[in-house]
Design an enzyme around this catalytic site. Structure first.
Site, PDB file in Angstrom:
ATOM      1  N   GLU A 161      -0.787   6.779   2.440  1.00  0.00           N
ATOM      2  CA  GLU A 161      -1.445   7.433   3.580  1.00  0.00           C
ATOM      3  C   GLU A 161      -0.676   8.612   4.177  1.00  0.00           C
ATOM      4  OE1 GLU A 161      -2.302   4.211   6.287  1.00  0.00           O
ATOM      5  OE2 GLU A 161      -3.671   3.259   4.886  1.00  0.00           O
ATOM      6  N   GLU A 266      -7.702  -1.297  -2.843  1.00  0.00           N
ATOM      7  CA  GLU A 266      -7.834  -2.230  -1.713  1.00  0.00           C
ATOM      8  C   GLU A 266      -9.313  -2.392  -1.409  1.00  0.00           C
ATOM      9  OE1 GLU A 266      -5.368  -1.103   1.615  1.00  0.00           O
ATOM     10  OE2 GLU A 266      -3.767  -0.395   0.308  1.00  0.00           O
TER      11      GLU A 266
HETATM   12  C1  GLA Z   1      -3.910  -0.195   4.590  1.00  0.00           C
HETATM   13  C2  GLA Z   1      -2.672  -0.654   3.856  1.00  0.00           C
HETATM   14  C3  GLA Z   1      -2.753  -2.095   3.454  1.00  0.00           C
HETATM   15  C4  GLA Z   1      -3.297  -2.951   4.577  1.00  0.00           C
HETATM   16  C5  GLA Z   1      -4.601  -2.400   5.052  1.00  0.00           C
HETATM   17  C6  GLA Z   1      -5.153  -3.250   6.153  1.00  0.00           C
HETATM   18  O1  GLA Z   1      -4.968   0.013   3.770  1.00  0.00           O
HETATM   19  O2  GLA Z   1      -2.401   0.096   2.720  1.00  0.00           O
HETATM   20  O3  GLA Z   1      -1.483  -2.561   3.115  1.00  0.00           O
HETATM   21  O4  GLA Z   1      -2.383  -3.025   5.625  1.00  0.00           O
HETATM   22  O5  GLA Z   1      -4.362  -1.102   5.553  1.00  0.00           O
HETATM   23  O6  GLA Z   1      -4.964  -4.581   5.950  1.00  0.00           O
END
Ligand code: GLA
Length: 376
Positions: A161, A266
């Protein structure tokens, strides 16, 4: 005598029923079987699944997924809560669990502004550290962590990020103190610690056109500078009304065109209404609870489930279409009960974003996905 014979008959019948059940279970095609020649199908693991407290969840991971990533235990606030004091117990257990069960293990995440301890950026007087000090801290953090699991963790989310939705660099302490070079340095330190590990950039809202352009430029620049970057992770915290499928697809294709592997890292599809203006995964943005946004407190009705399933299927059909570019699709959690989505972006909702329900039972989507993957 009669009693004994009857008893024995019952026991034998019982044994044969359980043997045939076992055989059935063994023959059952699982997600990881169905996706075997397509891409890794992974899952985020929480400590209670590898420390024995959630055996049912652990069994689902063992049976259904072929890749794992730790949900929290490798984040800097957990693994180096104080400078130089590493707490490896949970991460060691996670890696052992992966090895024992022959999973492709990814580490998450080396450099991220969130879930980072405060000490990382300040000196003992609480003053912001210099560029040199922060680079040294990054180096020591990355090399200790990557070095410890060298050859065992096969890929790392090196930077998480770093880019905003508008394509600019996030003004994180890493960026403010070091400048954009922190990204290049993080990849370099990770590569030095384990030259064979795959190295990834990971972010949310990756189908947003401005962000896409910025990430592509960053990847190209890193490659031009001779930095090893193997893949781009698209986080995939999606909802019923975002992102647009064709923008997501465009990102997969365009990231792939840089030569990077593409991963959906994710994935979870919220079944709940999206609060206005709340997208992606900016942890700091938790809003007030609103009743109308929590409509399925006890169960997801079939009508809503089918719409949810169809949307998941649309994404997976698209992933399968691009199986040559996509190397892994990872779900952000095993079952609904442990999903962070129950508390984000609003606390205390009941969400249904994953493939397994609150009792760790497979939802109908699992069979639909298996059938789809087997067709391809
Ligand atoms: C981001 C992070 C993850 C997690 C999510 C929320 O996407 O990369 O590790 O913390 O937020 O759970």
């Amino acid at each position: 005598m009669k009693h004994i014979v009857r008893y024995l008959a019952i026991v034998i019948a019982g044994v044969s029923i359980s043997v045939s059940c076992l055989a059935m279970q063994k023959d059952e095609v699982t997600l990881k079987d169905a996706f075997k020649d397509k891409f890794h199908i992974g899952v985020a693991v929480n400590i209670w699944q590898d420390n024995g407290r959630d055996e049912k969840g652990a069994q689902v991971i063992k049976d259904q997924f072929d890749a794992i990533v730790p949900e929290n235990c490798m984040k800097s606030e957990n693994i180096q809560p104080q400078e130089g004091k590493f707490t490896f117990d949970d991460a060691d257990m996670f890696v052992k669990f992966g090895e024992k069960n022959k999973k492709f293990i990814t580490g998450h995440t080396l450099i991220w502004h969130s879930q980072a301890p405060r000490w990382f950026f300040v000196d003992t007087d609480g003053k912001e550290v210099s560029r040199e000090v922060l680079i040294e801290r990054m180096k020591s953090h990355i090399q200790t962590l990557v070095g410890r699991y060298k050859g065992r963790v096969k890929g790392w989310d090196v930077v998480n990020e770093a880019i905003e939705d508008d394509g600019s660099f996030r003004k994180s302490p890493f960026y403010k103190i070091i400048g954009e070079d922190f990204i290049k340095l993080a990849f370099q330190f990770a590569h030095d610690a384990d030259p064979d590990a795959e190295l990834y950039y990971n972010d949310y809202s990756m189908s947003n056109p401005k962000k896409r352009e910025a990430v592509i430029n960053m990847v190209k620049k890193l490659k031009a500078e001779g930095i090893k970057i193997d893949g781009v992770g698209m986080q995939g915290h999606i909802g019923m009304d975002y992102p647009e499928l064709d923008e997501f697809e465009k990102s997969i294709v365009d990231y792939g065109a840089t030569g990077a592997k593409v991963m959906i890292t994710e994935l979870d599809l919220s079944a709940l209404p999206t609060p206005k203006g709340r997208r992606g995964a900016n942890i700091s943005d938790i809003t007030a609870y609103r009743d109308s946004l929590n409509p399925y407190k006890t169960e997801l009705p079939d009508s809503a489930r089918i719409v949810w399933e169809n949307r998941y299927m649309d994404f997976f059909k698209m992933f399968l279409k691009h199986k040559d570019i996509i190397s892994r699709v990872t779900l952000w959690g095993v079952s609904d009960k442990g999903s962070w989505k129950n508390n984000f972006p609003i606390r205390g909702r009941t969400d249904y974003p994953l493939f397994f329900d609150r009792n760790d039972e497979a939802k109908p989507i699992v069979q639909r996905l298996i059938d789809e993957a087997m067709k391809n």
